[in-house]
Design an enzyme around this catalytic site. Structure first.
Site, PDB file in Angstrom:
ATOM      1  N   PHE A  16      20.118  60.353  33.123  1.00  0.00           N
ATOM      2  CA  PHE A  16      20.841  60.031  34.360  1.00  0.00           C
ATOM      3  C   PHE A  16      22.302  60.438  34.236  1.00  0.00           C
ATOM      4  O   PHE A  16      22.900  60.380  33.180  1.00  0.00           O
ATOM      5  CB  PHE A  16      20.760  58.523  34.599  1.00  0.00           C
ATOM      6  CG  PHE A  16      21.737  58.016  35.621  1.00  0.00           C
ATOM      7  CD1 PHE A  16      21.397  57.959  36.953  1.00  0.00           C
ATOM      8  CD2 PHE A  16      23.020  57.623  35.249  1.00  0.00           C
ATOM      9  CE1 PHE A  16      22.305  57.514  37.891  1.00  0.00           C
ATOM     10  CE2 PHE A  16      23.925  57.184  36.181  1.00  0.00           C
ATOM     11  CZ  PHE A  16      23.558  57.127  37.507  1.00  0.00           C
ATOM     12  N   ASP A  71      34.257  46.970  37.418  1.00  0.00           N
ATOM     13  CA  ASP A  71      32.920  47.562  37.419  1.00  0.00           C
ATOM     14  C   ASP A  71      32.917  48.870  38.200  1.00  0.00           C
ATOM     15  O   ASP A  71      33.886  49.240  38.847  1.00  0.00           O
ATOM     16  CB  ASP A  71      31.913  46.575  38.014  1.00  0.00           C
ATOM     17  CG  ASP A  71      30.528  46.769  37.423  1.00  0.00           C
ATOM     18  OD1 ASP A  71      30.300  47.829  36.813  1.00  0.00           O
ATOM     19  OD2 ASP A  71      29.681  45.877  37.585  1.00  0.00           O
ATOM     20  N   ASN A  84      40.163  39.360  32.048  1.00  0.00           N
ATOM     21  CA  ASN A  84      40.669  40.486  32.839  1.00  0.00           C
ATOM     22  C   ASN A  84      41.202  40.046  34.193  1.00  0.00           C
ATOM     23  O   ASN A  84      41.773  40.850  34.925  1.00  0.00           O
ATOM     24  CB  ASN A  84      39.567  41.531  33.028  1.00  0.00           C
ATOM     25  CG  ASN A  84      38.323  40.954  33.676  1.00  0.00           C
ATOM     26  OD1 ASN A  84      37.943  39.830  33.416  1.00  0.00           O
ATOM     27  ND2 ASN A  84      37.684  41.724  34.524  1.00  0.00           N
ATOM     28  N   LYS A 101      45.011  45.043  39.017  1.00  0.00           N
ATOM     29  CA  LYS A 101      44.659  43.919  39.892  1.00  0.00           C
ATOM     30  C   LYS A 101      45.911  43.161  40.303  1.00  0.00           C
ATOM     31  O   LYS A 101      46.094  42.823  41.477  1.00  0.00           O
ATOM     32  CB  LYS A 101      43.683  42.967  39.173  1.00  0.00           C
ATOM     33  CG  LYS A 101      42.284  43.517  38.951  1.00  0.00           C
ATOM     34  CD  LYS A 101      41.393  42.454  38.329  1.00  0.00           C
ATOM     35  CE  LYS A 101      39.978  42.949  38.144  1.00  0.00           C
ATOM     36  NZ  LYS A 101      39.071  41.898  37.651  1.00  0.00           N
ATOM     37  N   ASP A 122      37.293  38.650  41.814  1.00  0.00           N
ATOM     38  CA  ASP A 122      36.557  39.447  40.851  1.00  0.00           C
ATOM     39  C   ASP A 122      35.104  39.521  41.311  1.00  0.00           C
ATOM     40  O   ASP A 122      34.687  38.754  42.183  1.00  0.00           O
ATOM     41  CB  ASP A 122      36.672  38.793  39.468  1.00  0.00           C
ATOM     42  CG  ASP A 122      35.983  39.594  38.390  1.00  0.00           C
ATOM     43  OD1 ASP A 122      35.993  40.830  38.470  1.00  0.00           O
ATOM     44  OD2 ASP A 122      35.420  38.983  37.471  1.00  0.00           O
ATOM     45  N   LYS A 123      34.335  40.435  40.752  1.00  0.00           N
ATOM     46  CA  LYS A 123      32.924  40.546  41.146  1.00  0.00           C
ATOM     47  C   LYS A 123      32.006  39.897  40.118  1.00  0.00           C
ATOM     48  O   LYS A 123      31.340  38.912  40.406  1.00  0.00           O
ATOM     49  CB  LYS A 123      32.531  42.021  41.324  1.00  0.00           C
ATOM     50  CG  LYS A 123      31.076  42.206  41.741  1.00  0.00           C
ATOM     51  CD  LYS A 123      30.684  43.657  41.781  1.00  0.00           C
ATOM     52  CE  LYS A 123      30.479  44.237  40.411  1.00  0.00           C
ATOM     53  NZ  LYS A 123      29.258  43.710  39.725  1.00  0.00           N
ATOM     54  N   THR A 124      32.011  40.439  38.909  1.00  0.00           N
ATOM     55  CA  THR A 124      31.069  39.991  37.899  1.00  0.00           C
ATOM     56  C   THR A 124      31.385  38.566  37.466  1.00  0.00           C
ATOM     57  O   THR A 124      32.485  38.279  37.012  1.00  0.00           O
ATOM     58  CB  THR A 124      31.114  40.922  36.678  1.00  0.00           C
ATOM     59  OG1 THR A 124      30.956  42.264  37.136  1.00  0.00           O
ATOM     60  CG2 THR A 124      30.012  40.580  35.703  1.00  0.00           C
ATOM     61  N   ASP A 129      37.007  34.767  36.649  1.00  0.00           N
ATOM     62  CA  ASP A 129      36.463  33.918  35.579  1.00  0.00           C
ATOM     63  C   ASP A 129      36.699  34.489  34.183  1.00  0.00           C
ATOM     64  O   ASP A 129      36.277  33.871  33.212  1.00  0.00           O
ATOM     65  CB  ASP A 129      34.960  33.720  35.779  1.00  0.00           C
ATOM     66  CG  ASP A 129      34.172  35.000  35.574  1.00  0.00           C
ATOM     67  OD1 ASP A 129      34.728  36.059  35.880  1.00  0.00           O
ATOM     68  OD2 ASP A 129      33.020  34.931  35.111  1.00  0.00           O
TER      69      ASP A 129
END
Length: 1420
Positions: free
Chosen positions: A545, A683, A873, A850, A408-410, A870
């Protein structure tokens, strides 16, 4: 392989049916719905809100656990032997001697499983018993989550966790907005907002009205599509649309919202997050599977050997009866019966070939290695007091064989903390000062609004700010304080900022600490405290944006009456719109390149003063564009584009998305160990790619393949695979010598389209569009890719496709290929392509996706996978992977509860794998090899003895030697090897990660090693038996050992000493424990032999202890000792000599293996000689990193509370929140394509663009120089032959046209001066991105001149007009132009009715309702 366009399937249609009906406050109505389970058995359709993630319950534990344990072939084998030993006629040992150890083994494993499952039960109980407020009758009562049912109305407060999937009915926020944090679902920590339907917002203004609410929600069946929901609310005879913007998902956290109310539509296992949680799988190691097969192999071998020996017995019996007919009366049974029993007798006798002691000791070894992981102080995280923990004790050796890590990233790779790191103002770079200065007094104490959290320290910049003399410094911080969509609240006399992204919050916070404090905003004003002076700016327009514009602008009127445009955005779009490009701009560009190299997220800041007359003209066009019914977004973009020209650059900012400590070194080390790291995150793509560069998973010399490139490569590869003949392989490979590294960047929507057959619940209601379909409107300069670019891309697809075919991506056998479905071949090709890439990043993937990606790799690559995360998800991915590692992070403990190992930081993964994993694998392999060797060395003599005992299945050894051999005599040394053996130290393991590859290749234990152990053991048994037999044949007298007992003692002692010498030779890590283990093993033999052969035990039971003083009488004779020494020497010396010679001849491994692996992974493409390449610039992705902000809500007043002095008589367009587009819009192939992150065009500082460089038309009309560059012929020019250029200021039109062009030369031809001036950087040959005709990289520049013959001159005016004209689209307008309307007609803006809701009834804990209108402080 055919088209990869999206296709529907029957399951999708089923899940898309609107058959889910939920009525509010009516449990009896909802309970009437039933679903068929089996035959006539039905159950309630709507599940309760109870969840059970545990594997067992009280009733299922024993049968289910035994069923799983007897999946091991060894347990079935032992059960068979126990049954055979229960038959007296064939038993050699009492049945309970094997039954008791088997029960012990099963009990150990069952206890381990039970402890793990108790933890899951405890977690489930805590979640099910969480409190929430449910509307019961006419009041909200506190109940537990498990009491919640579909159709209930619940009340949630700030920081509450949503207990089920709800339709938002109302909230205390304006327009019934509700802010949620979805970190547990998709990993994103920036807040998102949801909005209640307008009808419920206005109607449900009290608890009494909610209690009488009888609306019915009709929607799709429960599914796993996290970002998609379609339904409608039926109430009072009307229908109101519902989408994902009205839904609160289970697991979200309510933020910045005092109270909100929701209707439960999915509960328990029907919720989307639970639909994404996979089942618990029984995880087994590769060695376990191998041992299963080996047990079967050994058993079949024993059956064959027993059958051969039985045939020998039958022959001997016949021969004996023929010679000794007078004793035939002794043969009670027939010959066939005797043969039958002898067969089983031999099978029982040889059953020790699969010793149960080996499996029991293996459990203790697994347990011991798990304890060592728990005790490792190097994996202890002191700030949180968290040690590493091995929750599973049976997977340690698998840690030494991992090839793929899915992360995972975050919260896993990043700390999710955005830090203001550096800035560049007016060409001067300001970085944070040294660490020792951080310990000094806070430099922001002079500012009463400073929050004390800014770690950026720079005295020079602070002095310049406080001096307030440099206009650019002042305007720089003013832009950061004004140009944003941040909301502010005041709590306990402190300002609290709430931003759409953490990046934006970091910038506004930095401006706040430097004295430019954002205080408040209204619908048309923004208040800023500038160095102690409060200034109110009138907001004239907000240009928000989005992913196409990549910038945000605010048009304001300052207190002095002047109009200014403040802009921030990506450097690629800001530089194209600058008025001039001088020294300061070039210096800032160098700073941006420096920031990008440090993987900081960069942003350019610019402004300009606007004339009153120009503003009035622009305002009219803006007003006209904003009321269009068609193509509104397109028209607004064009109007914005007109205003955002001729900007003045102020500087740039650099924000750090901080990685966790040690992540960079960990990933680098893992890659050296041939471990591939894939990032799977919910993300956005831009932030994930930025982190990929920060982690060095991605590098500048990589080709980054995105969706269209992947599809085309796979299609071309498949065509090549079907058309090319195998004989051309060698010829083509010779043509592909150039090596190129590749990386894959894909998103969840693309996976859904590509991997159709693996999707259990495909996305619904997605238009059936081709991936190659024309895209909607894009930013000017990106909309047209001329045919030359298409030709170049087409060539690249074909080259890569042919190359992938050559690397054996697909099955070559036509028969095999025909057996596979198109979906399977597509999946296999995709996985093969991904596995050949150096990095893979999957963005916007759901938890279920995933898990599917992990399953794909396991299915087609047959490798060991590890998943680390962590949050909730990540649970499904952790369950699916061979090894699941949970980080004890800030997103709850769901990942930890479902993991096999628990770590506090990602960097500990390096030590877990390279040290503990490699050691465990090496120890288990050495343990198994040695145990097989010692078993065969001692027990094969039973077979040789059978030839001399008339094949009667008589044991050679003393019964007590057989019983204690694996229990005492050889246990301690082999246990030491399994627990403490080290081939190299922990430090050396980390220094040489290449050593890890041995586990990936199964080098230490495989069929070949098993055969070696068998051969070695067999040779030892042959030497011990036949040497002793040969020497004793002619012996007689006192030193004779030709009798049965003496012979047995010599063979047993020779075998024991031989295997003891073997363990001395193979042990590399000598400690006191190893010496004591050997000493005690031999000591146990001496003591137990003395006891079992003593006279007093012989007197007690002569039949049980028949070897009276056998060892003493044998060992007292020196010649017999020489025989034992000879046997041991013959077993040891040849093996020792062979190993020394083999090691001397063996080539050095790690370096060569690393080079070999690297070369195998690199994909080759056809070289193109001397192509002029565009210089590489990669910009970090701040401006792409956050979603569209709250500008629409701010300008409409939807998001703001009523404040005194602001005109509130304004109409509000109650629209669907623009924060989240439907997944099918946002990520599908026809949504406006994001720019590739590989390269951004270098800015042109000198010269103009020749009209030749922008020829549209055909190939014949191309200038000759362009033709030469595009036909890939050698470049004929040298720097000396280039035409001189001169610096000229650019007009607005010219700057729009020429901002991206630059004169590019091969790096070898550039002088140091020119390299410095132009920041020339090497670029990848295949730079895959969407190129427009105006930024074609192979352009050649020269001064303007008359057009050559055969070309059409293009004037700047025509060019500008051409650029301003949008390309036609197939659908008329972009899907994302207008937000989906929740209510057809706009209504007048008013404060939320929920602000005056009455409190709860007596006796209940009061919900946190705003009983009064907001105070003036709250309004700000």
């Amino acid at each position: 392989m055919g088209s990869l366009a999206y296709r529907e399937d029957p399951e999708e249609e089923k899940n898309s049916e609107f058959t889910w009906e939920v009525q509010a406050n009516n449990r009896s109505y909802n309970n009437q719905f039933k679903e068929k389970v089996f035959l006539c058995w039905q159950r309630k359709k709507y599940k309760r809100n109870v969840i059970h993630t545990a594997k067992y319950n009280v009733f299922s534990f024993l049968p289910l656990n035994l069923y799983e344990q007897f999946h091991r072939m060894s347990n079935l084998y032992f059960l068979l032997i126990i049954i055979l030993q229960g038959i007296p006629e064939i038993s050699t040992l009492p049945w309970f001697t094997l039954f008791a150890p088997l029960v012990g083994l099963l009990t150990i494993r069952a206890t381990r499983d039970l402890v793990d499952d108790i933890g899951r039960h405890r977690s489930d109980r805590n979640i099910n018993n969480r409190p929430c407020q449910i509307l019961m009758g006419k009041s909200f009562l506190w109940r537990k989550w498990k009491n919640l049912c579909v159709g209930d109305v619940v009340c949630l407060h700030k920081d509450s966790i949503v207990p089920a999937d709800l339709v938002l009915l109302a909230s205390t926020e304006p327009s019934s907005l509700c802010y949620v944090e979805t970190a547990d679902i998709d990993g994103e920590t920036n807040l998102k907002f949801r909005q209640a339907p307008t009808i419920t917002h206005h109607e449900l203004t009290s608890i009494r009205k909610m209690a009488s609410f009888q609306g019915k929600v009709v929607c799709e069946e429960p599914n796993s599509r996290m970002h998609h929901f379609v339904g409608c609310l039926e109430w009072k005879g009307k229908k109101y649309p519902l989408d994902s913007g009205n839904i609160l998902l289970r697991g979200c956290k309510i933020r910045n919202t005092d109270t909100c109310y929701g209707l439960v539509i999915y509960a328990g296992f029907d919720t989307k997050i639970m639909k994404n949680c996979g089942k618990i799988h029984l995880k087994r190691t590769k060695i376990d599977h191998l041992m299963n097969r080996l047990v079967v192999l050994i058993f079949l071998s024993m059956v064959v050997i027993s059958a051969v020996l039985t045939l020998g017995f039958r022959y001997k019996v016949r021969e004996f009866k023929a010679k000794h007919h007078y004793v035939s009366a002794q043969h009670v049974r027939s010959e066939a019966t005797q043969t039958f029993f002898i067969f089983w007798g031999f099978l029982v006798l040889l059953s020790v070939m699969v010793p149960m002691a080996m499996f029991i000791l293996a459990e203790f070894i697994h347990l011991g290695n798990s304890i060592f992981i728990n005790w490792d102080e190097r994996m202890y995280y002191e700030p949180q007091d968290l040690p590493a923990k091995a929750r599973s004790t049976s997977l340690n050796d698998l840690l030494g064989q991992v090839e793929y890590i899915f992360s995972d990233k975050t919260g896993t790779l990043t700390q999710n903390v955005m830090t203001f790191k550096k800035c560049c103002i007016n060409g001067v770079i300001y970085g944070s000062e040294e660490e020792d200065t951080l310990l000094k007094e806070d430099p922001y104490l002079w500012n009463k609004f400073a929050d004390g959290k800014l770690h950026f320290r720079n005295a020079e910049l602070l002095q310049a700010v406080r001096a307030n003399q440099d206009r650019r410094v002042r305007e720089f911080w003013r832009v950061l304080a004004i140009c944003h969509t941040v909301m502010v609240q005041e709590k306990n006399n402190q300002l609290l900022y709430q931003a759409a992204s953490p990046d934006e919050e970091a910038l506004v916070t930095a401006a706040r600490n430097f004295g430019y404090v954002f205080l408040a905003r209204t619908q048309n004003s923004i208040t800023v405290m500038e160095l102690g002076e409060e200034r109110v700016y009138q907001v004239l327009a907000m240009m928000d944006f989005n992913s196409v514009r990549k910038r945000m602008s605010v048009l304001v009127r300052n207190p002095e009456g002047s109009i200014y445009l403040y802009t921030k955005g990506a450097d690629t779009v800001i530089y194209e719109r600058l008025q001039k490009k001088g020294l300061m701009e070039r210096t800032t560009e160098e700073a941006l390149a420096s920031f990008a190299e440090q993987t900081l997220r960069t942003l350019c800041v610019a402004c300009k003063e606007v004339d009153e007359d120009m503003y009035e003209e622009w305002r009219q066009r803006h007003q006209e564009a904003s009321i269009l019914l068609q193509n509104r977004a397109h028209a607004l973009h064009q109007v914005y584009e007109e205003m955002e020209q001729n900007l003045q650059l102020l500087g740039a900012t650099a924000i750090e998305d901080r990685l966790q400590d040690g992540v960079l070194d960990t990933i680098k080390c893992l890659k050296q160990g041939n471990i591939k790291v894939w990032v799977l995150t919910g993300d956005k793509q831009e932030t994930a790619v930025n982190i990929g560069f920060a982690c060095q998973l991605l590098s500048e010399n990589m080709i980054i393949l995105e969706e269209k490139e992947i599809v085309r490569i796979l299609e071309v590869y498949w065509e090549s695979n079907n058309s090319l003949q195998g004989g051309k392989k060698g010829h083509l490979k010779k043509q592909l010598p150039l090596q190129v590294k590749m990386a894959l960047v894909i998103n969840g929507e693309f996976l859904d389209q590509l991997l159709l057959s693996l999707r259990k619940e495909p996305r619904a209601l997605v238009q059936n569009v081709s991936l190659d379909e024309e895209e909607p409107w894009q930013e000017p300069g990106e909309e047209r890719a001329d045919f030359l670019q298409a030709r170049r891309l087409s060539l690249m697809w074909r080259v890569l496709g042919i190359q992938l075919w050559n690397t054996g991506l697909a099955p070559q056998d036509k028969g095999y290929k025909a057996l596979e479905s198109a979906e399977v071949r597509r999946e296999r090709a995709f996985v093969e392509l991904a596995s050949r890439c150096q990095a893979v990043i999957c963005c916007r993937v759901t938890p279920k996706q995933k898990a599917l990606i992990v399953a794909l790799v396991k299915k087609y690559q047959d490798v060991v996978t590890l998943a680390i995360g962590d949050g909730a998800n990540d649970v499904s991915m952790i369950k699916t992977a061979d090894i699941g590692v949970g980080l004890a992070g800030q997103e709850g403990m769901q990942a930890v509860q479902n993991s096999d190992y628990v770590l506090a930081q990602f960097c500990f993964l390096r030590r877990l794998l390279l040290v503990h994993g490699r050691w465990s694998y090496m120890r288990v392999c050495k343990f198994l090899r040695y145990f097989i060797y010692k078993t065969l060395a001692s027990m094969m003599v039973q077979i040789w003895f059978a030839f001399y005992s008339g094949f009667t299945a008589q044991p050679l050894y003393e019964g007590w030697f057989l019983a204690l051999f694996n229990l005492l005599y050889t246990t301690l040394p082999v246990l030491y090897i399994g627990l403490f053996e080290q081939d190299v130290s922990a430090e050396r393991s980390l220094e040489l990660p290449e050593l890890y590859m041995a586990g990936q290749k199964d080098e230490l234990f495989n069929y070949w090693v098993f055969l070696q152990a068998i051969a070695h053991g067999t040779a030892t048994s042959l030497v011990n038996f036949f040497m002793t037999l040969w020497i004793s044949r002619d012996s007689a007298g006192p030193v004779s050992f030709s009798d049965y007992q003496s012979f047995a003692v010599i063979v047993a002692l020779s075998g024991l000493l031989s295997i003891t010498m073997e363990i001395i030779l193979i042990t590399k890590y000598w400690t006191v424990l190893s010496v004591l283990a050997i000493f005690f093993s031999l000591g146990f033999y001496g003591v137990m032999t003395w006891l079992t052969q003593s006279i007093w035990l012989f007197k007690v039971s002569p039949k049980t202890f028949p070897f009276l003083y056998a060892d003493l009488s044998v060992l007292s004779q020196p010649p017999i000792l020489l025989v034992i020494l000879l046997n041991v020497s013959l077993n040891t010396l040849p093996v020792l000599a062979f190993r020394i010679i083999y090691q001397a001849l063996q080539k050095p491994g790690p370096k060569e293996e690393e080079e070999k692996t690297t070369s195998e992974e690199i994909i080759t493409v056809e070289p193109i000689p001397h192509v002029l390449r565009e210089a590489r610039t990669r910009r970090s992705s701040y401006a792409f990193s956050h979603r569209e902000g709250y500008a629409d809500l701010i300008t409409q007043g939807t998001i703001l509370r009523r404040s005194p002095g602001v005109n509130s008589d304004m109409l509000v367009d109650h629209t669907r929140p623009p924060d989240e587009l439907p997944s099918s819009m946002e990520d599908s192939s026809w949504y406006p394509r994001k720019m590739s992150f590989l390269g951004r065009n270098r800015r042109q500082h000198q010269g103009k663009v020749s009209s030749e460089d922008v020829q549209p038309a055909s190939e014949e009309k191309l200038p000759k120089r362009q033709e030469r560059s595009l036909s890939y012929e050698p470049w004929p020019y040298t720097p000396e032959s280039l035409p001189p250029t001169k610096e000229t200021p650019l007009s607005a039109e010219e700057s729009q046209m020429t901002s991206s062009e630059s004169q590019m030369l091969p790096s070898s031809q550039l002088s140091l001066k020119s390299q410095s001036a132009h920041l020339q950087e090497k670029t990848s040959l295949w730079k895959i991105r969407k190129l427009s005709w105006k930024n074609w990289p192979y352009t050649w520049q020269k001064e303007p001149g008359p057009p050559k013959e055969g070309t059409v001159p293009v004037s700047n005016s025509n060019l500008t007009a051409l650029m301003e004209t949008p390309p036609p689209t197939a659908r008329g307008s972009s899907t994302s132009e207008q937000p989906v309307e929740v209510e057809p007609s706009p209504v007048e803006r008013q404060p939320s009715p929920m602000e005056w809701l009455p409190g709860p009834s007596k006796g209940q804990t009061p919900p946190d309702l705003a009983g009064l209108p907001p105070s003036p402080e709250e309004q700000q």
